[in-house]
Each structure stands twice: as structure tokens, then as C-alpha cells.
Design an enzyme around this catalytic site. Sequence first.
Site, mmCIF file in Angstrom:
data_model
loop_
_atom_site.group_PDB
_atom_site.id
_atom_site.type_symbol
_atom_site.label_atom_id
_atom_site.label_comp_id
_atom_site.label_asym_id
_atom_site.label_seq_id
_atom_site.Cartn_x
_atom_site.Cartn_y
_atom_site.Cartn_z
ATOM 1 N N CYS A 1 0.823 -1.222 0.000
ATOM 2 C CA CYS A 1 0.000 0.000 0.000
ATOM 3 C C CYS A 1 0.850 1.264 0.000
ATOM 4 C CB CYS A 1 -0.931 0.004 1.211
ATOM 5 S SG CYS A 1 -2.282 -1.175 1.038
HETATM 6 N N1 NAD Z 1 -4.229 -6.176 2.243
HETATM 7 C C1 NAD Z 1 -4.185 -4.927 2.663
HETATM 8 O O1 NAD Z 1 -3.634 -4.619 3.700
HETATM 9 C C2 NAD Z 1 -4.859 -3.831 1.873
HETATM 10 C C3 NAD Z 1 -5.228 -2.653 2.541
HETATM 11 C C4 NAD Z 1 -5.862 -1.659 1.834
HETATM 12 C C5 NAD Z 1 -6.065 -1.821 0.475
HETATM 13 N N2 NAD Z 1 -5.674 -2.968 -0.155
HETATM 14 C C6 NAD Z 1 -5.915 -3.085 -1.575
HETATM 15 O O2 NAD Z 1 -6.734 -4.210 -1.810
HETATM 16 C C7 NAD Z 1 -6.382 -4.804 -3.059
HETATM 17 C C8 NAD Z 1 -6.065 -6.266 -2.846
HETATM 18 O O3 NAD Z 1 -4.922 -6.375 -2.034
HETATM 19 P P1 NAD Z 1 -4.623 -7.667 -1.173
HETATM 20 O O4 NAD Z 1 -3.467 -7.376 -0.338
HETATM 21 O O5 NAD Z 1 -5.876 -8.161 -0.540
HETATM 22 O O6 NAD Z 1 -4.209 -8.668 -2.300
HETATM 23 P P2 NAD Z 1 -3.679 -10.169 -2.115
HETATM 24 O O7 NAD Z 1 -2.488 -10.282 -2.972
HETATM 25 O O8 NAD Z 1 -3.544 -10.536 -0.701
HETATM 26 O O9 NAD Z 1 -4.837 -11.082 -2.632
HETATM 27 C C9 NAD Z 1 -5.511 -10.906 -3.802
HETATM 28 C C10 NAD Z 1 -5.880 -12.248 -4.387
HETATM 29 O O10 NAD Z 1 -6.349 -11.943 -5.687
HETATM 30 C C11 NAD Z 1 -6.047 -13.052 -6.488
HETATM 31 N N3 NAD Z 1 -6.177 -12.657 -7.888
HETATM 32 C C12 NAD Z 1 -5.303 -11.971 -8.637
HETATM 33 N N4 NAD Z 1 -5.818 -11.764 -9.866
HETATM 34 C C13 NAD Z 1 -7.032 -12.346 -9.880
HETATM 35 C C14 NAD Z 1 -8.043 -12.457 -10.856
HETATM 36 N N5 NAD Z 1 -7.918 -11.913 -12.055
HETATM 37 N N6 NAD Z 1 -9.144 -13.132 -10.523
HETATM 38 C C15 NAD Z 1 -9.294 -13.674 -9.300
HETATM 39 N N7 NAD Z 1 -8.384 -13.585 -8.335
HETATM 40 C C16 NAD Z 1 -7.257 -12.923 -8.613
HETATM 41 C C17 NAD Z 1 -4.674 -13.441 -6.059
HETATM 42 O O11 NAD Z 1 -4.403 -14.796 -6.404
HETATM 43 C C18 NAD Z 1 -4.739 -13.223 -4.547
HETATM 44 O O12 NAD Z 1 -5.042 -14.424 -3.862
HETATM 45 C C19 NAD Z 1 -5.218 -3.984 -3.609
HETATM 46 O O13 NAD Z 1 -5.704 -3.009 -4.496
HETATM 47 C C20 NAD Z 1 -4.663 -3.329 -2.377
HETATM 48 O O14 NAD Z 1 -4.002 -2.124 -2.684
HETATM 49 C C21 NAD Z 1 -5.102 -3.971 0.533
#
Ligand code: NAD
Length: 391
Positions: A243
Site C-alpha cells: 500500500c
Molecule cells: N491487504 C491490505 O492490507 C490492503 C489494505 C488496503 C487496500 N488494499 C488493496 O486491496 C487490493 C487487494 O490487495 P490484497 O493485499 O488483498 O491482495 P492479495 O495479494 O492478498 O490477494 C488478492 C488475491 O487476488 C487473487 N487474484 C489476482 N488476480 C485475480 C483475478 N484476475 N481473478 C481472481 N483472483 C485474482 C490473487 O491470487 C490473490 O489471492 C489492492 O488493491 C490493495 O491495494 C489492501
Amino acid sequence: MAAVAAGWAVIGIDNFEAKVAQINSGSSPVEDISDVQLQAAITKGSYKATTDFSAVAQASVITICVPTPLDDKREPDIALLRNAATGIAPFVSNETLVVSESTSYPGTLRDIIIPIVDSLKPKDSSTVYFASAPERVDPGNANWNQKNTPRLVGGIDDASQSKALAFYESICNAAVSVSTPEVAEAAKLLENTFRLVNIALVNEFTQLCSANGINVHEVIDAASSKPYGFMPFRPGVGVGGHCIPVDPLYLTWWARQNGGAAGFVESADAINHAMPKYVAQRALAMVDSSITNPKVLILGVAYKPGVGDVRETPVSELRDHLKVQGAVVAWHDPLVPVWEGLEPVDLDWECDVAILATKQPGMDVTQLITRGVQILDCTNSVKDLAGVISL
Ligand SMILES: NC(=O)c1ccc[n+]([C@@H]2O[C@H](COP(=O)([O-])OP(=O)(O)OC[C@H]3O[C@@H](n4cnc5c(N)ncnc54)[C@H](O)[C@@H]3O)[C@@H](O)[C@H]2O)c1
């Protein structure tokens, strides 16, 4: 899990088969969700994971929360977001709400996701609602979670807004209505950029204080006694995770697309990126200059305490700078079993200096101090001990 707790039946779609199998076996891949909580949801029939996008057809609400990383040029890479939108589109039923929770630049919902879904959705799905509600989770934070963190909601029109508010009000204590998806998307970038620039400010300030023999933490504590207009940020090896180092570059890219510039943010990014080299130099300056290849132990490689997540960890650059200077580097992190293909060492590894990069819970550095190892503490967590120098 927040939606499960609110009484929704939830299907998680992921194209990473191993993760789907892990979840369905009752093993949580997310630190803040216990196996017990996951297993209870699965047993109750409230949650399951699948790789099959046709499951979307059963949903009245679809939330997209795929990663939004940077590409090789350190510019937004929204390929996964496009893939996810393309994957769900053929199965979106009539009267379904589609929400983007992924962090991205303003206009992503309107200009990228909606056109994809509208062009590929089934012909009888005449009405689809769209909103942006950026994820705000802070992994490892015991106080703030999905439930008690207010959620921004920006619908594409009034009907979308009321549907999206109803959904987030069911899973969060408070949903905050904003006028457009772009406001929600921009607010998310502002929140994380706020952190980036304040961390950069204190990282720069630390170097000035250190050069003049002033303990920056005492200065921050002193400034914190002001009851208004100041918020403490602490220096460190840099910024990590997916992030803080990433989202502000969505902002700088977006600024450039519109003929503008976010020079202040770019400068902050450069200062944070220079920190690993500065920390390496500080640590090596603590070693007897007669040792040509000093042994350096890095304590904590995850990007922050309490998690095993090493994505974008600044410790990678720290290790590289140490190696360039001829150091032999090993690492220890109780929450990270393997890092970039390498195994950790125990705390009894013989070293000339240690760098406390991330203070993991339960990590006890006193045995190093007892052995007379000097520690450069980048975490402000080991105080008043001989041999420990604060960043
Ligand atoms: N995790 C955090 O702390 C956090 C906090 C705020 C915002 N975000 C935002 O949330 C979003 C997701 O982040 P995250 O950390 O949860 O991601 P992550 O990497 O933990 O998990 C996302 C999942 O999406 C899957 N994926 C990727 N492409 C895909 C597709 N086309 N179809 C289906 N599944 C797919 C991946 O295999 C993975 O398991 C990002 O934009 C991030 O910036 C995350």
C-alpha cells in the site's frame, strides 16, 4: 468474514488454485482470520472458495479486491483488475451490484471496470449497479478491523449508491457516502500518500538529527506533547507492503496523465527509497574498520511487525546495499519461514553487528546484547541498553 458475520453467504473467487484449496481445507491464508473462524464459516455453509467464475451468477453483490501493483516502470499495473472484471462480466446477473475495493487512481471504476462489464455482461442483465469502496484494512491491527473502520462508498449513480451503502452498512459500523466513485478512489490515494510523505519527512529529519548528535525519538516525543497540529511518525528502514510504497505512485502517475505533477510525493518516495542505503552505512560504521567482510544479522524482514508479509519490504534493498559494501548478511524473522529462497538463521548466529529492521512480537534481542553484539535499532523498540544505537 465480515460479510459472513453479517449473515451473508459468501463465495470467494481466486484464480490461484493452491489458495482456494488451502481455504477450503480450513487453513486461513490471512493473519487476521483464524483457522477456527474460517472453519466455522465453511461448516455453516456461509463461505467457500472456488476458481470458477461462473459462481458470480449466484451473487447479488460482487466485490473486486485483486492486487493493484506497479509494473517494471513503477507505474500502475491494473492488468489483474481488468482480468477480474473480464472474468466476472459474463456471469453478472440483472440487478447485481459490482463494487471495486482495489486501490487505484480516480476514474478506474468509470473508465476501466464499467466498460468491460457492460460490454461482456449477459444480454438480459440490463441493470447493473457500480460503486467504488476502497479497502481500508490494516493487517495485524488489533484495534481497527473491517467492522469498525468506516468505509467510503461512491456509487456511479443514486441507485448504485443506495445499494452499495446498504451492503457496507450491513458489514461495517459506518459507511461514509461520497458523491462519486472518483472521490472514494482519490481519498484512498490521499490516505496512503499522507502516510508516505510523513514517513519521508521523519526519515529525512532523522538523518539531520543524527548528523548533529540529536536523538530523533526524543525530538518526536517532545513534539508529541503538543496537543494539536502534530502527529508522530517514526523513522525506519523505508516503507514496505503493497500500500504505502505503491499507492502514492498511482497518484503521481495519475497527475502526469492529466498534465500535472506531484513533485512533493515524488520527492517523498525518493527519500524513503534512499533509507536502506543510509541504514546500511550507519550499521557498517558501527563495525571495526579492520574487518573487511563484516557479518551482519538483519532482525525482522517483514515490512512491518506482526505480519509475515515481505511484499515490497525495504529490507531487500538494505540487504543488497550491505552486500555491495562487502558484508556477509544473514536474517532472522520468526514470522517468515523462507525469504527470497533463503532460510533464516537463529539469533545465536555469530555477527559483527545486527540491524533491528522489524521488531516482530516475541523477538528477544537480549541474547545478542549479552554476547556483546552491537545493534542498530531502526524500530525504536529497544531502549536504554548498552550496545544498542537508535536510528
Ligand atoms: N491487504 C491490505 O492490507 C490492503 C489494505 C488496503 C487496500 N488494499 C488493496 O486491496 C487490493 C487487494 O490487495 P490484497 O493485499 O488483498 O491482495 P492479495 O495479494 O492478498 O490477494 C488478492 C488475491 O487476488 C487473487 N487474484 C489476482 N488476480 C485475480 C483475478 N484476475 N481473478 C481472481 N483472483 C485474482 C490473487 O491470487 C490473490 O489471492 C489492492 O488493491 C490493495 O491495494 C489492501
